[in-house]
Design a protein around this motif. Sequence first.
Motif, PDB file in Angstrom:
ATOM      1  N   GLY A   1       0.703  -1.306  -0.219  1.00 46.90           N
ATOM      2  CA  GLY A   1      -0.166  -0.135  -0.063  1.00 46.90           C
ATOM      3  C   GLY A   1       0.942   1.352  -0.023  1.00 46.90           C
ATOM      4  O   GLY A   1       1.864   1.287   0.782  1.00 46.90           O
TER       5      GLY A   1
ATOM      6  N   ARG B   1      -7.318   5.878  -6.645  1.00 44.07           N
ATOM      7  CA  ARG B   1      -7.280   4.548  -5.965  1.00 44.07           C
ATOM      8  C   ARG B   1      -7.355   3.380  -7.223  1.00 44.07           C
ATOM      9  O   ARG B   1      -6.792   2.674  -7.429  1.00 44.07           O
ATOM     10  CB  ARG B   1      -7.858   4.445  -4.734  1.00 44.07           C
ATOM     11  CG  ARG B   1      -7.682   2.849  -4.232  1.00 44.07           C
ATOM     12  CD  ARG B   1      -8.168   2.887  -2.779  1.00 44.07           C
ATOM     13  NE  ARG B   1      -8.497   1.524  -2.330  1.00 44.07           N
ATOM     14  CZ  ARG B   1      -8.859   1.409  -1.190  1.00 44.07           C
ATOM     15  NH1 ARG B   1      -8.783   2.225  -0.298  1.00 44.07           N
ATOM     16  NH2 ARG B   1      -8.651   0.134  -0.650  1.00 44.07           N
TER      17      ARG B   1
ATOM     18  N   GLY C   1      -4.787   3.588  -9.803  1.00 42.34           N
ATOM     19  CA  GLY C   1      -3.505   3.443  -9.492  1.00 42.34           C
ATOM     20  C   GLY C   1      -2.798   4.593  -9.834  1.00 42.34           C
ATOM     21  O   GLY C   1      -1.475   4.521  -9.954  1.00 42.34           O
TER      22      GLY C   1
ATOM     23  N   THR D   1      -1.410  -0.921  -4.022  1.00 41.84           N
ATOM     24  CA  THR D   1      -2.468  -0.153  -4.105  1.00 41.84           C
ATOM     25  C   THR D   1      -2.327   1.307  -3.727  1.00 41.84           C
ATOM     26  O   THR D   1      -1.506   1.582  -2.682  1.00 41.84           O
ATOM     27  CB  THR D   1      -3.575  -0.625  -3.201  1.00 41.84           C
ATOM     28  OG1 THR D   1      -4.072  -2.051  -3.351  1.00 41.84           O
ATOM     29  CG2 THR D   1      -5.076   0.038  -3.038  1.00 41.84           C
ATOM     30  N   LEU D   2      -2.658   2.337  -4.531  1.00 44.19           N
ATOM     31  CA  LEU D   2      -2.405   3.527  -3.939  1.00 44.19           C
ATOM     32  C   LEU D   2      -3.601   4.329  -3.422  1.00 44.19           C
ATOM     33  O   LEU D   2      -4.674   4.112  -3.601  1.00 44.19           O
ATOM     34  CB  LEU D   2      -2.118   4.758  -5.226  1.00 44.19           C
ATOM     35  CG  LEU D   2      -0.861   4.542  -6.089  1.00 44.19           C
ATOM     36  CD1 LEU D   2      -0.862   5.571  -6.922  1.00 44.19           C
ATOM     37  CD2 LEU D   2       0.213   4.164  -5.529  1.00 44.19           C
ATOM     38  N   GLU D   3      -3.390   5.285  -2.320  1.00 46.90           N
ATOM     39  CA  GLU D   3      -4.475   6.079  -1.667  1.00 46.90           C
ATOM     40  C   GLU D   3      -3.958   7.489  -1.226  1.00 46.90           C
ATOM     41  O   GLU D   3      -2.658   7.724  -1.130  1.00 46.90           O
ATOM     42  CB  GLU D   3      -4.948   5.224  -0.421  1.00 46.90           C
ATOM     43  CG  GLU D   3      -6.198   5.832   0.267  1.00 46.90           C
ATOM     44  CD  GLU D   3      -7.407   6.275  -0.637  1.00 46.90           C
ATOM     45  OE1 GLU D   3      -7.356   7.033  -1.738  1.00 46.90           O
ATOM     46  OE2 GLU D   3      -8.344   5.331  -0.882  1.00 46.90           O
ATOM     47  N   ASN D   4      -4.690   8.374  -1.223  1.00 43.19           N
ATOM     48  CA  ASN D   4      -4.413   9.707  -0.724  1.00 43.19           C
ATOM     49  C   ASN D   4      -3.962   9.142   0.815  1.00 43.19           C
ATOM     50  O   ASN D   4      -4.733   8.551   1.370  1.00 43.19           O
ATOM     51  CB  ASN D   4      -5.724  10.498  -0.749  1.00 43.19           C
ATOM     52  CG  ASN D   4      -5.502  11.772   0.413  1.00 43.19           C
ATOM     53  OD1 ASN D   4      -5.886  11.680   1.209  1.00 43.19           O
ATOM     54  ND2 ASN D   4      -4.960  12.901  -0.368  1.00 43.19           N
TER      55      ASN D   4
ATOM     56  N   ALA E   1      -5.780   7.230   3.653  1.00 47.85           N
ATOM     57  CA  ALA E   1      -5.282   5.762   4.239  1.00 47.85           C
ATOM     58  C   ALA E   1      -5.162   5.873   5.694  1.00 47.85           C
ATOM     59  O   ALA E   1      -5.532   4.791   6.230  1.00 47.85           O
ATOM     60  CB  ALA E   1      -3.705   5.836   3.659  1.00 47.85           C
TER      61      ALA E   1
ATOM     62  N   ARG F   1     -15.956  10.569  -0.867  1.00 59.05           N
ATOM     63  CA  ARG F   1     -14.905  10.805  -1.902  1.00 59.05           C
ATOM     64  C   ARG F   1     -15.093  12.078  -2.798  1.00 59.05           C
ATOM     65  O   ARG F   1     -14.402  12.670  -3.454  1.00 59.05           O
ATOM     66  CB  ARG F   1     -14.554   9.462  -2.955  1.00 59.05           C
ATOM     67  CG  ARG F   1     -13.941   8.580  -2.189  1.00 59.05           C
ATOM     68  CD  ARG F   1     -13.720   7.238  -3.106  1.00 59.05           C
ATOM     69  NE  ARG F   1     -13.219   6.302  -2.424  1.00 59.05           N
ATOM     70  CZ  ARG F   1     -11.910   6.158  -2.148  1.00 59.05           C
ATOM     71  NH1 ARG F   1     -11.086   7.232  -2.693  1.00 59.05           N
ATOM     72  NH2 ARG F   1     -11.195   5.297  -1.369  1.00 59.05           N
TER      73      ARG F   1
ATOM     74  N   VAL G   1      -4.482   0.020   3.848  1.00 59.13           N
ATOM     75  CA  VAL G   1      -4.972   0.285   2.588  1.00 59.13           C
ATOM     76  C   VAL G   1      -4.824  -1.016   1.810  1.00 59.13           C
ATOM     77  O   VAL G   1      -5.594  -1.740   1.236  1.00 59.13           O
ATOM     78  CB  VAL G   1      -4.603   1.327   1.830  1.00 59.13           C
ATOM     79  CG1 VAL G   1      -5.181   1.196   0.171  1.00 59.13           C
ATOM     80  CG2 VAL G   1      -5.259   2.545   2.394  1.00 59.13           C
TER      81      VAL G   1
ATOM     82  N   SER H   1      -7.570  -3.682   0.599  1.00 61.55           N
ATOM     83  CA  SER H   1      -7.918  -3.958  -0.810  1.00 61.55           C
ATOM     84  C   SER H   1      -7.865  -5.353  -1.311  1.00 61.55           C
ATOM     85  O   SER H   1      -8.276  -6.021  -2.181  1.00 61.55           O
ATOM     86  CB  SER H   1      -7.040  -3.136  -1.787  1.00 61.55           C
ATOM     87  OG  SER H   1      -5.705  -3.293  -1.267  1.00 61.55           O
TER      88      SER H   1
ATOM     89  N   VAL I   1     -13.602   1.162  -3.256  1.00 62.69           N
ATOM     90  CA  VAL I   1     -13.278   2.711  -3.767  1.00 62.69           C
ATOM     91  C   VAL I   1     -14.630   3.413  -4.110  1.00 62.69           C
ATOM     92  O   VAL I   1     -15.646   2.724  -4.424  1.00 62.69           O
ATOM     93  CB  VAL I   1     -12.447   2.952  -4.830  1.00 62.69           C
ATOM     94  CG1 VAL I   1     -11.002   2.216  -4.281  1.00 62.69           C
ATOM     95  CG2 VAL I   1     -12.724   1.973  -6.048  1.00 62.69           C
TER      96      VAL I   1
END
Lengths: 371, 371
Positions: free
Chosen positions: A130, A139, A142, A170-173, A177, A215, A360, A364, A371
């Motif tokens: 993550g 997210r 990616g 997995t990317l998240e703000n 996160a 979101r 995260v 995921s 998301v």
Amino acid sequence: MFTTVLTEGPVSRVDVARRTGLSSAAVTKAARPFIEAGYLEELASEGRTTPGAGRPANPLAIRPDREYFVGVKITGDDLIGVVTDLRADVRASAHHALTSHDVEHVVGALADLVGELLTGDLRDRAYCLGVAVSGDVDRASGVVRYSPFLGWRDVPLASLLEDATGLTATLENDVKALAVAEQWFGEGVGASSFALVTVGTGIGSALVVNGDLVRGAHGVAGEIGHVPVADGGPACHCGGQGCVEAIASTEAILTLAREVSGEPALSMEDAVTRARGGDEPLREVFAGAGHAIGLGLAALVNLFGPERVVVSGEGVATYDLFEDQIRRTFAVQAFGSAARCGLVIRPLPFEEWARGAAAVAIQSLFVAESV
Amino acid sequence: MFTTVLTEGPVSRVDVARRTGLSSAAVTKAARPFIEAGYLEELASEGRTTPGAGRPANPLAIRPDREYFVGVKITGDDLIGVVTDLRADVRASAHHALTSHDVEHVVGALADLVGELLTGDLRDRAYCLGVAVSGDVDRASGVVRYSPFLGWRDVPLASLLEDATGLTATLENDVKALAVAEQWFGEGVGASSFALVTVGTGIGSALVVNGDLVRGAHGVAGEIGHVPVADGGPACHCGGQGCVEAIASTEAILTLAREVSGEPALSMEDAVTRARGGDEPLREVFAGAGHAIGLGLAALVNLFGPERVVVSGEGVATYDLFEDQIRRTFAVQAFGSAARCGLVIRPLPFEEWARGAAAVAIQSLFVAESV
């Protein structure tokens, strides 16, 4: 079913059934693949039988060491990484300074960091990574859409990292996160709505309503830093006036502290030390920031009515200088029973951001559509 | 399935399937009882066949006259009632002055009003009554917990009205009732998140996030009137300072208009007429209210990011005096792409409140757990 055991377990099948609204039989059926895959185990019966259930109430529990997760927070200056178990307990941590914001350099440095973190036993049971970045992060695809600190636009970071590390990324703000970590493993467990507010260089928040992160239909939500609280107040970099961030960000505090003290070179450390030592004008600068944060919190709570709000962030390291005023202002401006909202104010060790990224990755893996 | 046809229909089975995520077969199965009960009908085939569906795409449509619904809004001064069809189109309306706030009197007057509204054909096909009241209303238990205008506390109004009218009664807070009407039959159709803001004696809002009304963990949410926007601004009856309501409510505007004009007996009508005639100081009073509303909207939109916001209410009857400033302030203070949120500003005929109550009755007939 699984997330109930993960976040609230160990817990009996009957309790899982009650909390999820499933039948006991459905819980047993749902648990089977997780038990077979080694994520869940049945604890020894405690000898009790549950009336009507017809069988001992063997609690279900997570096997935290079944799998490990890597979480990395990317800041403008460095990479902070952790390895956690399934319950987001940190097993190892490390960091690397970043010497450039070049995408290739950051990807390489992050792969090195992952290599350093995953040694021996950890390496064999880690598949998911993550990554938390401040800014506009998509997210689902990616992609880092925009990161002011890194100067990035539309960087497909997740796929670059998957190639470089061999892990599923997995990317998240970053604030979102942290909110996931709170929702699954912290103050948010069992709360259907809560907010996490971070105070520091920027001021942001993540809101959970009815169990889901808000979101924003146009990609923007939780911008408590840009809630206008002081009509005619200081100009904000966003183009507005009197925003919380224009009064209570680290930079805004330092600017005002320099003005008030008449010392244009005053450092934040010195401002904090002198305020703690009783320097009244400087104490008022911090109290003013706390007041603005309290007004922003009142706006948030009067609109949303969350069960709980956690205020954290590097700015809160000096929260002895803020806390009183935050609470006082919030108490005055919270509307009616909204004031019953629990307010937790606490510092945020930098490693926590990386732990949020790991949370995260855990989320995921188990929630298809989060998301 | 049914709500999709109700709010977006006529619509083909294939489209319903796409929008709800059900299979075509499941849609057909789900539609059958509604067709049998007369709520839905299949329109004549348009002769087209849908590729892959293997049968003509006969659209499903609501039969709006299958059932009628009564909606009543209770104010401090009167009762406003409407009868609507299944699509919340108004078929009849009436109102009664209230001479007392005594519970028994109000219940009796409301039963009389219902009797007056339900004549002939309407009487035979009306079973549900929706009632909208301002204040703290517990829809689930049918109790008015607190209504400042009526001076009521803990009045079990729903059951009293069921006894008096023979109809099934559902209570809702008035602003939330309006939001239901927008969500099902207005600007909110197809939007997963939106906000309805009402401006008048009080200033309130209802927020829909991920399709659900935000109710607040402690019973308070949507209190945009008590978002603090002007630090050090006028005192508010809630105990706070600089709240939107302390600047932009009808009373706040009138107080300031009297101060500015030096005429302590100035009426609202005269203030409006003179502002429209070009009286600059009075025009600025209204613009100042618009500015405060714009700041409150920015707070709401920066935190939530709704797709759309509808601003309405009796105060907006004079919205030619507000609208420009609301839009200008909102444009300056909305953060980044949050500014793309659609802003609809329009007057609200009083009958609309009663229609909102009828929409609640329609909703509670078809959605088991809408609270």
